[in-house]
Design an enzyme around this catalytic site. Structure first.
Site, PDB file in Angstrom:
ATOM      1  N   LYS A 172       0.943  -1.147   0.049  1.00 26.75           N
ATOM      2  CA  LYS A 172       0.086   0.009  -0.082  1.00 26.75           C
ATOM      3  C   LYS A 172       0.828   1.294  -0.129  1.00 26.75           C
ATOM      4  O   LYS A 172       1.430   1.719   1.054  1.00 26.75           O
ATOM      5  CB  LYS A 172      -0.944   0.011   1.124  1.00 26.75           C
ATOM      6  CG  LYS A 172      -2.180   0.623   1.206  1.00 26.75           C
ATOM      7  CD  LYS A 172      -2.191   2.050   0.882  1.00 26.75           C
ATOM      8  CE  LYS A 172      -1.947   2.821   2.100  1.00 26.75           C
ATOM      9  NZ  LYS A 172      -1.764   4.393   1.546  1.00 26.75           N
ATOM     10  N   GLU A 247       9.603   1.494  10.820  1.00 31.18           N
ATOM     11  CA  GLU A 247      10.586   2.508  10.865  1.00 31.18           C
ATOM     12  C   GLU A 247       9.889   3.838  10.887  1.00 31.18           C
ATOM     13  O   GLU A 247       9.088   4.058   9.986  1.00 31.18           O
ATOM     14  CB  GLU A 247      11.186   2.067   9.361  1.00 31.18           C
ATOM     15  CG  GLU A 247      12.057   0.894   9.271  1.00 31.18           C
ATOM     16  CD  GLU A 247      12.867   0.833   8.369  1.00 31.18           C
ATOM     17  OE1 GLU A 247      13.078   1.596   7.499  1.00 31.18           O
ATOM     18  OE2 GLU A 247      13.438  -0.165   8.205  1.00 31.18           O
ATOM     19  N   CYS A 281      13.800  10.679   6.565  1.00 31.84           N
ATOM     20  CA  CYS A 281      13.763  10.631   8.012  1.00 31.84           C
ATOM     21  C   CYS A 281      15.159  10.616   8.486  1.00 31.84           C
ATOM     22  O   CYS A 281      15.405  10.806   9.943  1.00 31.84           O
ATOM     23  CB  CYS A 281      13.199   9.085   8.236  1.00 31.84           C
ATOM     24  SG  CYS A 281      13.677   8.029   7.573  1.00 31.84           S
ATOM     25  N   GLU A 378       9.284  16.392  15.237  1.00 30.77           N
ATOM     26  CA  GLU A 378       9.581  16.101  13.848  1.00 30.77           C
ATOM     27  C   GLU A 378       8.919  17.082  13.022  1.00 30.77           C
ATOM     28  O   GLU A 378       7.535  16.909  13.007  1.00 30.77           O
ATOM     29  CB  GLU A 378       9.428  14.531  13.422  1.00 30.77           C
ATOM     30  CG  GLU A 378       9.863  14.380  12.167  1.00 30.77           C
ATOM     31  CD  GLU A 378       9.762  12.991  11.609  1.00 30.77           C
ATOM     32  OE1 GLU A 378       8.623  12.388  11.812  1.00 30.77           O
ATOM     33  OE2 GLU A 378      10.740  12.302  11.065  1.00 30.77           O
TER      34      GLU A 378
HETATM   35  O1  TXE Z   1       2.689   9.747   6.738  1.00 30.38           O
HETATM   36  P1  TXE Z   1       1.813   8.530   7.401  1.00 30.38           P
HETATM   37  P2  TXE Z   1       2.160  11.294   6.642  1.00 30.38           P
HETATM   38  C1  TXE Z   1       6.421  11.553   9.232  1.00 30.38           C
HETATM   39  C2  TXE Z   1       6.651  13.164   8.734  1.00 30.38           C
HETATM   40  C3  TXE Z   1       5.254  13.535   8.294  1.00 30.38           C
HETATM   41  C4  TXE Z   1       4.336  12.716   9.382  1.00 30.38           C
HETATM   42  C5  TXE Z   1       3.227  12.361   8.909  1.00 30.38           C
HETATM   43  O2  TXE Z   1       6.813  13.879  10.247  1.00 30.38           O
HETATM   44  O3  TXE Z   1       5.099  14.915   8.642  1.00 30.38           O
HETATM   45  O4  TXE Z   1       5.113  11.499   9.393  1.00 30.38           O
HETATM   46  O5  TXE Z   1       3.103  11.854   7.473  1.00 30.38           O
HETATM   47  C6  TXE Z   1      -0.195   4.827   5.893  1.00 30.38           C
HETATM   48  N1  TXE Z   1      -2.957   2.158   8.832  1.00 30.38           N
HETATM   49  N2  TXE Z   1       6.729  10.796   8.223  1.00 30.38           N
HETATM   50  O6  TXE Z   1       0.928  11.450   7.343  1.00 30.38           O
HETATM   51  O7  TXE Z   1       0.587   8.649   7.752  1.00 30.38           O
HETATM   52  C7  TXE Z   1      -0.444   5.941   4.625  1.00 30.38           C
HETATM   53  O8  TXE Z   1      -1.288   5.799   3.730  1.00 30.38           O
HETATM   54  C8  TXE Z   1      -2.246   1.743   8.071  1.00 30.38           C
HETATM   55  C9  TXE Z   1       8.139  10.377   8.600  1.00 30.38           C
HETATM   56  O9  TXE Z   1       2.039  11.534   5.200  1.00 30.38           O
HETATM   57  O10 TXE Z   1       2.987   7.732   8.656  1.00 30.38           O
HETATM   58  C10 TXE Z   1       1.172   5.793   3.970  1.00 30.38           C
HETATM   59  O11 TXE Z   1       1.059   4.839   3.017  1.00 30.38           O
HETATM   60  N3  TXE Z   1      -1.640   2.477   7.091  1.00 30.38           N
HETATM   61  C11 TXE Z   1       8.670   9.330   7.631  1.00 30.38           C
HETATM   62  C12 TXE Z   1       1.865   5.385   5.039  1.00 30.38           C
HETATM   63  O12 TXE Z   1       1.002   4.949   6.208  1.00 30.38           O
HETATM   64  C13 TXE Z   1      -1.730   3.907   7.334  1.00 30.38           C
HETATM   65  C14 TXE Z   1       7.937   9.243   6.041  1.00 30.38           C
HETATM   66  C15 TXE Z   1       2.826   6.614   5.870  1.00 30.38           C
HETATM   67  O13 TXE Z   1       1.924   7.496   6.138  1.00 30.38           O
HETATM   68  C16 TXE Z   1      -2.584   4.419   8.545  1.00 30.38           C
HETATM   69  C17 TXE Z   1       6.641  10.017   6.020  1.00 30.38           C
HETATM   70  C18 TXE Z   1      -3.415   3.462   9.077  1.00 30.38           C
HETATM   71  N4  TXE Z   1      -4.080   3.811  10.363  1.00 30.38           N
HETATM   72  C19 TXE Z   1       6.220  10.778   7.308  1.00 30.38           C
HETATM   73  N5  TXE Z   1      -2.533   5.858   8.385  1.00 30.38           N
HETATM   74  C20 TXE Z   1       9.738   8.241   7.736  1.00 30.38           C
HETATM   75  N6  TXE Z   1      10.144   8.026   9.135  1.00 30.38           N
HETATM   76  O14 TXE Z   1      10.442   8.112   6.723  1.00 30.38           O
HETATM   77  C21 TXE Z   1      -1.808   5.978   7.236  1.00 30.38           C
HETATM   78  N7  TXE Z   1      -1.156   4.966   6.696  1.00 30.38           N
END
Ligand code: TXE
Length: 474
Positions: A172, A247, A281, A378
Site C-alpha cells: 500500500k 521504521e 527521515c 519532527e
Molecule cells: O505519513 P503517514 P504522513 C512523518 C513526518 C510527517 C508525518 C506524517 O513527520 O509529517 O510522518 O506524514 C499509511 N493504518 N513521516 O501522514 O501517515 C499512509 O497511507 C495503516 C516520516 O504523510 O505515516 C502511507 O502509505 N496505514 C516518514 C503510510 O502509512 C496507514 C515518512 C505513511 O503515512 C494508516 C513519512 C493506518 N491507520 C512521514 N494511516 C519516515 N520516517 O520516513 C496512514 N497510513
C-alpha cells in the site's frame, strides 16, 4: 487518467468506484486519479497473494533471484522515466530522484535478489545425542506500507526482501505518491514475476492501509511512516500477533566539535538538512556546534544555504523542490511561526516562495533551548535549528534530549572522541564525518520512538521468514 489497483497481475478498478486526486505539489495540478480502495479491494489483493504463495514459496531461490535481477535491470533501463514520475509526484528535484531514489531501488532489488542465494540455516549438533537445525520458511502474504518521501526507494526496500525470501505481498504505497509504484507493477509483469506475487492497492491509510494491518491472512507488516501512524499500525496489528517492523520518524542531531573539518561539515550539513526539502527521515534537523566555532559555522552555513536554488523540481539546476502537500506546507510553516513564538530567531529563509506550488525557503533557526517544541517534534521539512554547546558531555545530553533515536552525525577529527560519542548517542545509526552512506548489509532502524525492529541485509530476510527448530535424535 485513472490508475487501477494491481491485483493478481491485472489492473483493476476499486469496488467502490471512488477515486482520489493525485496532485503535482509543484503545480497543484491533478496528475492522475487513484483508487480510493477499501477492505474489499484489500481482500481481493490478499486472496491473490495467498493463491500465489504456494508456487512462489517453492520456486527455487535461483529462479526468484533471476526474476528480481531482471526487474532491477528494467528499473535501471527506465531510470529517466521513473525519475521524472517521482519528481512530478513528490516535488523532489529531478537531480535527486535520478541520483538517489531510482538507483537505490535498483540496488535494493539487486541486493536482496542475490542475498537470497547466500542465506543459509544453522545446525547445532548436541554432542552425538541429537542434531538441531533451524529451518527458515517464508511467512505468507506480507503487508507493506510505505510513505511518500522516497516512494520507490522505500517501497522496493520492502518488496525486494519480502518477495526474495519467498513471500508474496500486498503493498500500500502512500496515496500522495502512487506513480512509481504503478510503474513498478507494470515492470514486474514485464520481468515475468508471476501474477499475485506482487500486488499493489492504492488508497488512504486509514481505510486501505488499516484493512491490511488487521487482515487475518497477513501475518507480517512492514511499515515506514510517521510515529503517530506507526502507533496506530501497532495497535491494530499487535492483538493479531503479527510480526511487525516499524521504521518511524526522527529528530536527528548533528554534533559538530570545534576540531571538525568545517569545509566538509558545512557542505555535508547542507545536504543532510535540505536534501529532498528535509523530507528524509535521516535528515539532521538539530545542529549542535561547539561554542568555539559556533559563529564561524553559522556564518558559513547561512551563506551556503542562501546559494541553494529553490524552484521547478524538473529544472536540472534546482536544489530544493516543493513540499509534498498543502497540509504539509501548513505544518512546516506552522513550526517556523512556532519557533518565533518560542523565542527563536529565523536567521535565514523560512518564507513561503511566491509562486504556485508548495515551496518554502530552507530555514535556519537559532536561539532556542533543546526542550522547545521546535527541537522536540519532527517537522520533516527544510527547517533546522543551530545551537551552541560546551564540551562532550553537553553534546551527548543535547543529542539524546528527544524521544527519537533514528540517526545522528558526529563531526570531529579526534578518533577516540568520535567512537566515545557515537556509542553514547541513543540512535540506530551514527555517522562519523559523513552522512547517508549506507551499506545495504548493515541493520537499519531506530531506537525509542523512531521504531521497532531492524531491516537491512540478512536481517530483512530473517524478518520476512519464520524459524522452525528441528531436532533429530541421533
Ligand atoms: O505519513 P503517514 P504522513 C512523518 C513526518 C510527517 C508525518 C506524517 O513527520 O509529517 O510522518 O506524514 C499509511 N493504518 N513521516 O501522514 O501517515 C499512509 O497511507 C495503516 C516520516 O504523510 O505515516 C502511507 O502509505 N496505514 C516518514 C503510510 O502509512 C496507514 C515518512 C505513511 O503515512 C494508516 C513519512 C493506518 N491507520 C512521514 N494511516 C519516515 N520516517 O520516513 C496512514 N497510513
Amino acid at each position: 487518467m485513472q490508475l487501477g489497483n494491481f491485483i493478481g497481475g491485472k489492473f483493476c478498478p476499486p469496488h467502490s468506484g471512488a477515486y482520489i486526486d493525485d496532485l503535482n505539489p509543484a503545480t497543484e495540478e491533478v496528475i492522475v486519479r487513484i483508487p480510493d480502495s477499501d477492505g474489499q479491494d484489500v481482500d481481493d489483493a490478499v486472496a491473490a497473494a495467498k493463491a500465489a504463495f504456494p508456487a512462489w514459496s517453492r520456486t527455487p531461490a535461483a529462479e526468484r533471484s533471476r526474476l528480481l535481477l531482471k526487474l532491477a535491470d528494467l528499473i535501471e533501463q527506465n531510470l529517466e522515466e521513473l525519475a521524472q514520475l517521482e519528481s512530478r509526484d513528490n516535488g523532489k528535484t529531478i537531480s535527486l530522484a535520478r541520483r538517489l531514489d531510482i538507483p537505490r531501488a535498483v540496488a535494493n532489488f539487486r541486493f536482496f535478489g542475490t542475498a537470497i542465494l547466500h542465506h543459509g540455516s544453522e545446525a547445532h549438533p548436541m554432542d552425538g545425542v541429537a542434531l538441531n537445525y533451524t529451518l527458515r520458511q517464508p511467512l505468507g502474504v506480507a503487508g507493506l506500507i510505505s510513505p511518500w518521501n522516497l516512494p520507490l526507494y522505500l517501497l522496493s526496500w520492502k518488496i525486494a526482501p519480502a518477495v526474495a525470501s519467498g513471500n508474496t505481498c500486498v503493498a500500500k504505497p502512500s496515496e500522495l505518491t502512487p506513480l512509481t509504484a504503478n510503474r513498478l507493477a507494470e515492470l514486474s509483469l514485464e520481468a515475468g514475476i508471476p501474477a499475485g506475487v506482487i500486488n499493489i492497492v492504492h488508497g488512504y491509510g486509514a481505510k486501505a492501509g488499516r484493512a491490511l494491518t488487521v487482515h487475518d491472512d497477513v501475518p507480517v507488516i512492514s511499515f515506514t511512516g510517521g510515529t503517530v501512524t506507526g502507533a496506530a499500525v501497532a495497535t491494530n496489528a499487535s492483538p493479531r500477533f503479527k510480526k511487525i517492523s516499524l521504521e518511524l520518524g526522527g529528530k536527528n542531531p548533528n554534533v559538530i566539535f570545534a576540531d571538525a573539518d568545517l569545509d566538509d561539515a558545512v557542505a555535508t550539513t547542507i545536504r543532510s538538512s535540505f536534501w529532498n526539502q528535509g523530507e528524509i527521515c535521516l535528515c539532521g534537523s538539530r545542529i549542535f556546534v561547539e561554542r568555539a566555532r559556533y559563529d564561524e559555522f553559522l556564518e558559513r552555513f547561512i551563506a551556503a544555504t542562501k546559494k541553494l536554488k529553490i524552484g521547478d523540481p524538473l529544472d536540472e539546476t534546482s536544489d530544493v523542490g516543493a513540499l509534498i502537500s498543502a497540509d504539509h506546507l501548513r505544518k512546516v510553516t506552522g513550526y517556523i511561526e512556532l519557533a518565533k513564538r518560542e523565542g527563536g530567531s529565523v536567521v535565514c529563509g523560512g518564507n513561503r516562495v511566491d509562486r504556485r506550488g508548495y515551496f518554502v525557503e530552507p530555514a535556519i533557526i537559532t536561539g532556542l533551548g533543546v526542550n522547545c517544541r521546535v527541537l522536540q517534534e519532527e517537522i520533516f521539512g527544510p527547517v533546522v535549528t543551530v545551537t551552541p554547546f560546551d564540551g562532550e558531555e553537553e553534546a551527548i545530553a543535547f543529542a539524546n534530549s528527544t524521544r527519537y533515536g533514528l540517526a545522528a552525525t558526529v563531526w570531529t577529527r579526534d578518533l577516540q572522541r568520535a567512537h566515545r560519542v557515537a556509542a553514547a548517542i541513543d540512535s540506530g545509526t551514527v555517522w562519523i564525518n559523513c552522512w547517508l552512506l549506507r551499506d545495504l548489509r548493515v541493520p537499519f532502524g531506530g531506537m525509542r520512538e523512531s521504531g521497532v525492529g531492524r531491516e537491512g541485509g540478512f536481517e530483512s530476510l530473517e524478518f520476512f521468514t519464520e524459524t522452525k527448530n528441528i531436532c533429530v535424535k541421533l
